[in-house]
Design an enzyme around this catalytic site. Structure first.
Site, PDB file in Angstrom:
ATOM      1  N   TRP A 115       0.587  -1.309   0.373  1.00  0.00           N
ATOM      2  CA  TRP A 115      -0.337   0.596  -0.256  1.00  0.00           C
ATOM      3  C   TRP A 115       0.516   0.975  -0.114  1.00  0.00           C
ATOM      4  O   TRP A 115       0.205   2.500  -0.784  1.00  0.00           O
ATOM      5  CB  TRP A 115      -0.690   0.095   1.323  1.00  0.00           C
ATOM      6  CG  TRP A 115      -1.647   0.492   1.365  1.00  0.00           C
ATOM      7  CD1 TRP A 115      -3.117   1.176   0.931  1.00  0.00           C
ATOM      8  CD2 TRP A 115      -1.415   2.369   2.499  1.00  0.00           C
ATOM      9  NE1 TRP A 115      -3.793   2.817   0.818  1.00  0.00           N
ATOM     10  CE2 TRP A 115      -2.689   3.582   2.279  1.00  0.00           C
ATOM     11  CE3 TRP A 115      -0.175   2.794   2.855  1.00  0.00           C
ATOM     12  CZ2 TRP A 115      -2.685   4.732   2.416  1.00  0.00           C
ATOM     13  CZ3 TRP A 115      -0.749   3.839   3.276  1.00  0.00           C
ATOM     14  CH2 TRP A 115      -1.210   5.185   3.263  1.00  0.00           C
ATOM     15  N   HIS A 116       1.635   0.626   0.798  1.00  0.00           N
ATOM     16  CA  HIS A 116       2.843   2.038   0.600  1.00  0.00           C
ATOM     17  C   HIS A 116       4.118   3.023  -0.630  1.00  0.00           C
ATOM     18  O   HIS A 116       3.848   4.058  -0.512  1.00  0.00           O
ATOM     19  CB  HIS A 116       4.059   1.875   1.969  1.00  0.00           C
ATOM     20  CG  HIS A 116       3.463   2.127   2.872  1.00  0.00           C
ATOM     21  ND1 HIS A 116       2.921   0.771   3.682  1.00  0.00           N
ATOM     22  CD2 HIS A 116       3.305   2.720   4.153  1.00  0.00           C
ATOM     23  CE1 HIS A 116       2.227   1.430   5.321  1.00  0.00           C
ATOM     24  NE2 HIS A 116       3.004   2.493   5.373  1.00  0.00           N
ATOM     25  N   GLY A 117       3.990   2.102  -1.125  1.00  0.00           N
ATOM     26  CA  GLY A 117       4.220   2.053  -3.403  1.00  0.00           C
ATOM     27  C   GLY A 117       4.516   1.148  -3.499  1.00  0.00           C
ATOM     28  O   GLY A 117       4.005   0.044  -3.229  1.00  0.00           O
TER      29      GLY A 117
END
Lengths: 501, 566
Positions: free
Chosen positions: A346-348
């Site tokens: 989700w962060h990247g």
């Protein structure tokens, strides 16, 4: 002597207000202060006309979004329309569970489909090319709309909660649009749940002294964290260590990692502090997002203190949906791992975030196992004696920092080089020179960690004091902070310092 | 309706308004210095108004600051010349008694130093091909050309370099002297790769035996143990006699018993996977024994008498992929200077970078050591990439530094008399102020001073600043991830960008030289052109560097009358 014509000035203002993906509207900019003054004056005039005020905030929020993402504000409108309709359809399905399930699945598919397309298409193409050879698929030129990861998660929380019967759908679409687009949390969180926010929408607008004090306190702390500590140490120290770690000693590499741990915390939490503070000034309460995470003595405790709105979202909507701890021990560990890997992603869109998530997933599973095996093991530091707590803290902090190394390093080679330098080329002899050469960086790192480890009570006492202070004191505090921010913004770049000869 | 005492709803607006007004007033307070601390202008309207527009930068404070510390790097060029003369008079160019080769002592096979090869008959003038690099080069207006200021008689040193490159028969050796900008083989790795693509050659050139940064260098893997490395910038910390052992590379390593270094070739750039010759350079003040292991196979030992002179061990093999050297005996008097990896022909580029150096560090090297190494490995070109460590944001006058640059050129010419000298102007750099990241304009002034120094000495000059500007300048380099966040140092990706521009400049120089040469020859005599098999140095089929003589002139007898008719 300033010599500028009115026309030039006007043209410049127009340019500043236009869509520019390189210049999103951020809270710590001068432009935001100007816009906020303008916005809040009309907001106050509309305080008694709820619907008009809601419409007005929606329009401002859409502009806020347009400034960084242009036409993609339509995505926001699209999600607001589909999930609003799906929410009602779920309720009108009565007892038809299959229909309800299909509807909630449709909402999840739309949201994740959008997120997947905009955020992960090129990542998947890259993986396919590595599997099937370069050129197997062509990379696509896809714009990543700002904040999509946040509003998509917020919107899913609404439909899933309706499906679970925890909330009722909103009557008016504009209320839903207001919830989804409310500008303080729009681009960088916190992820505000529908069930927390909806009750506040049509409540009479009222900011108490406590809310105001906390709000100003959060804004000041957020500015110090984001625009002073994080911005300065990243540009002048952390980035250069991660760019070329082989040029630096092990000690510098270790400081680079500890510095990055502070930087990412200050950056992330500082920005969400400002969001929480601004929302409070407008009469809305957001949940707490960070709770001094590096005080944690176990990894489980860390995840209760770090990015709380995300970790609780993942727990409630992913981990529990996967079965949580209800399907046996092995499945519990597996669920933890899956949750954290997806949380990492989700962060990247990059392998390094997956690795970071996996590290945390494994650490959480191991800690759960440890709790099961060891009768005296504890979930958090507060339950431990001082020695255990210190040991646990030291261990947890370094595991988290190892995670940050994976999170920040461009490739595995950087990870290897940094660990090699730390374990084989530490060179503690340069510490005095380091402190001397990086005075400002060291001072800010000490300030950052110092603020972090202050007892929570001091924090809340200060907020009370700020809230109760006179207008002029409050202005003075803000002006001093803003002045420091501008000094940092225009300060010289610290030249590279080489200690090793 | 009266406001309730606890209602702070409008307070946010009041605070924001007042804060904004105060900050607007503060925006007009000029920068001040309080108690020695410089406070910048804190302008909330810096996006709208440039407060500095039209303001002249104050030079008064700068005048008090020393521009350059000349004393610390004092050098007497007459003394240097004398030392070099003494060295070259006594040192044996063949390296007898000072050298050992993989096959035996050099006096059995006196091809040792490349002196012989370098002084071999150069290819006949009529064998210089007409170079045409139009397939590679952009249009002339896009090339940052090398500026030549040679005013002497005959061919300029740069022309001699081009001639040698085009003839392609012998080594062309480049000493690329620089600062932290190129540390770790940044820029040179790519320049070397491109030059070797076009003009042959293998290997990374010169590398130190041990330094704290060998791990950073990607183009060769170095593992060393048992050495104490010394840096020329920290001369005060270097004990005698090692302080007198420096080559212009700026690093020496003193051995302890059993000190060893292993080099492995890498695939980080083309032409590096293997090389054909390694030259180890050192001083053995006491009797010493060194063992060499090649490609993890054969191992040989070499013994040396004690002497102050520079020694070399030369290893020539068809394929060298790894090499390990170990000092078995005589470590106390053993100073390692470096190792060179190359081929017997083609281009070899040595990255001789010294961080924090503005160029003057060379004055601390030993001219005799330099001259001795030059007899073994004659340099054809010395590139001087300096300036970042002298540039200051507001300073426009670099006259003292320019004098030192002239001195550097003369020093280089004393030690490496056959080499052309190319001064690279300072690179672009940005700074941070209230407007955000802005260019450091003093780079333009410093470039001009460097150019003047090159002109005064008849050396060549290349405008690095302009080359970077053409690609958007330092800010764009950082945006593209070609440079570090100090807005000063490039990384490997940035090095590749600049290297390509410099490569174009060399190709353009060579092309122009070959055209001029041809015109000259054609004016003087008719020539019969046959396909010049074997003399085109550009055998690499993947690179489309064609010899137009083959296409257009193969069956034509060209003479001056015909030319005139055309």
């Amino acid at each position: 002597m300033i010599d500028i014509s009115f026309d030039t000035l006007l043209a410049r203002v127009q340019e500043l207000l236009q869509y520019d993906p390189q210049a999103p509207l951020i809270f710590n900019s001068g432009l935001f202060l100007f816009l906020f003054v303008g916005f809040s004056s009309i907001y106050l005039l509309l305080r008694r006309t709820t619907t008009l005020r809601i419409l007005y905030v929606i329009l401002f929020s859409i502009y806020f979004y347009y400034k960084s993402s242009g036409i993609y504000f339509l995505l926001l409108v699209f999600v607001a329309v589909t999930d609003f309709l799906i929410g009602h359809a779920i309720v009108s399905s009565g007892k038809d569970k299959r229909r309800k399930k299909r509807l909630v699945a449709l909402s999840v598919a739309i949201n994740l489909g959008m997120l997947g397309y905009f955020k992960y298409t090129n990542f998947l193409i890259d993986i396919s090319n590595q599997l099937f050879g370069a050129g197997f698929l062509d990379f696509q030129n896809i714009f990543l709309p700002v904040g999509i990861s946040f509003f998509v998660f917020q919107s899913m929380s609404y439909t899933i909660d309706i499906y679970r019967g925890e909330i009722k759908p909103l009557e008016r679409w504009i209320d839903y649009m207001f919830y989804l687009s409310f500008f303080p949390q729009l681009v960088a969180g916190p992820i505000v749940r529908a069930r927390d926010f909806i009750p506040q929408i049509r409540r009479p607008l009222m900011v108490t002294e406590r809310m105001f004090g906390t709000g100003i306190g959060f804004i000041i702390i957020g500015l110090v964290k984001k625009a002073i500590i994080s911005d300065y140490i990243s540009l002048n120290f952390v980035d250069r260590i991660f760019d070329e770690p082989a040029l630096y000693s092990g000690f510098e590499c270790l400081m680079g990692i500890y510095g990055y741990a502070l930087q990412i915390y200050c950056d992330f939490s500082g920005y969400s502090d400002m969001a929480i503070g601004i929302a409070l000034l407008l009469g809305f309460r957001f949940p707490k997002n960070f709770d001094a995470p590096y005080k944690s003595a176990t990894i489980t405790e860390f995840w209760r203190r770090w990015h709380i709105s995300l970790s609780s979202w993942l727990r409630d909507y992913l981990y529990i949906s996967l079965g949580g701890n209800r399907k046996g021990t092995l499945r519990t560990y597996l669920n933890l791992l899956i949750t954290m890997v997806l949380g990492g992603l989700w962060h990247g869109a990059a392998i390094r975030f997956v690795l970071w998530g996996a590290l945390h997933g494994v650490a959480l599973a191991l800690h759960k196992m440890w709790l099961a095996i060891c009768p005296w093991a504890k979930k958090s530091g507060e339950e431990m004696n001082i020695v255990l707590r210190l040991g646990g803290w030291l261990f947890t902090f370094n595991v988290v920092c190892l995670g940050w190394l994976l999170f920040r390093a461009e490739d595995m080679q950087t990870v290897e080089v940094m660990l090699y330098q730390i374990f084989h080329n530490f060179n503690s002899g340069i510490i005095p020179q380091f402190v001397e050469g990086y005075k400002a960086v060291v001072a800010l790192i000490v300030l950052g960690y110092g603020m972090h480890f202050l007892p929570a009570k001091i924090d809340s006492d200060l907020q009370k004091k700020v809230g109760g202070a006179s207008l002029w004191w409050q202005v003075a505090l803000l002006v001093i902070t803003a002045w420091c921010v501008m000094q940092i913004k225009s300060s010289d770049i610290q030249p590279f310092i080489y200690f090793q000869f | 309706m009266p406001k309730r005492p606890n209602d702070y709803t409008s307070r946010g607006w009041q605070v924001a308004c007042t804060t904004l007004l105060v900050l607007l007033v503060i925006s007009f307070i000029p920068p001040i210095t309080l108690g020695g601390v410089e406070l910048r202008r804190a302008s909330i309207i810096s996006d709208l108004i440039d407060h500095n527009a039209g303001e002249e930068a104050s030079q008064t404070q700068l005048a008090e600051l020393p521009e350059i510390d000349v004393k610390e790097f004092e050098v007497d060029l007459i003394e240097v010349a004398q030392k070099v003369a003494e060295t070259t008079a006594t040192a044996s160019p063949m390296g007898e008694a000072t050298s050992a080769s993989w096959e035996g002592i050099f006096d059995e096979q006196p091809s040792g130093g490349d002196y012989a090869a370098n002084n071999a008959q150069m290819p006949a003038m009529d064998s210089i091909p007409l170079a045409d690099y139009s397939d590679i080069l952009p249009t002339d207006s896009l090339i940052i050309s090398i500026e030549e200021f040679y005013e002497g008689e005959g061919d300029s040193p740069m022309s001699q370099l081009y001639e040698k490159l085009l003839a392609g028969k012998s080594n062309v050796r480049v000493a690329f002297m620089g600062d932290s900008f190129v540390e770790g083989d940044i820029l040179t790795a790519d320049l070397r790769e491109l030059m070797q693509d076009s003009f042959h050659g293998l290997g990374v050139g010169f590398v130190p035996v041990a330094s704290p940064f060998t791990g950073f260098r990607q183009t060769i893997k170095t593992q060393s143990s048992g050495w104490t490395p010394y840096n020329i910038m920290q001369l005060k910390n270097v004990p005698a006699p090692y302080s007198n052992d420096f080559f212009v590379s700026g690093w020496v390593a003193q051995a302890s018993e059993g000190a060893s270094t292993r080099w492995d070739m890498t695939e980080r750039r083309r032409h590096l996977q293997e090389c054909r010759r390694v030259r180890l350079l050192f001083i053995s003040r006491e009797e010493s024994v060194v063992s060499i292991k090649l490609n993890d196979g054969e191992e040989r030992t070499f013994s040396f008498d004690g002497d102050e002179v520079v020694r070399q061990i030369v290893i020539e093999e068809p394929s060298i992929r790894s090499l390990e050297m170990k000092v078995i005996r005589g470590a106390k008097g053993f100073t390692a200077i470096g190792a060179e990896f190359d081929d017997k022909q083609g281009v070899s580029i040595d990255n001789l970078s010294i961080r924090s150096n503005n160029g003057q560090a060379m004055f601390r090297s030993n001219p005799s050591v330099n001259a001795q190494i030059n007899t073994m490995r004659q340099y054809d070109l010395v590139v001087m990439q300096y300036g970042l460590n002298i540039m200051q944001a507001e300073r426009t006058n670099y006259s003292l530094y320019a004098e030192q640059v002239e001195k550097m050129i003369r020093y280089v010419r004393s030690c490496f008399p056959e080499a052309a000298v190319l001064v690279m102007g300072v690179s672009d750099r940005s700074q941070k102020n209230e407007q955000g990241i802005t260019p450091m304009l003093s780079a333009i002034d410093l470039t001009e001073w460097q150019r003047t120094a090159a002109r005064n000495c008849g050396a060549a000059f290349w405008n690095t600043y302009e080359a970077m500007q053409r690609k958007g300048g330092m800010k764009e380099f950082v945006n593209q991830n070609w440079a570090g966040k100090d807005y000063t140092h490039i990384n490997y990706a940035g090095g590749r960008e600049i290297a390509r521009e410099l490569y174009y400049a060399f190709l353009q120089g060579a092309q122009n030289y070959s055209r001029a040469w041809r015109e000259k020859v054609e004016r003087q005599q008719p020539i019969i052109t046959e396909p010049l098999e074997g003399i085109n140095p550009l055998h690499n089929d993947s690179i489309t560097l064609e010899n137009p003589l083959r296409d257009s002139l193969t069956h034509t007898v060209v003479n001056t009358e015909q030319n005139a008719a055309q």
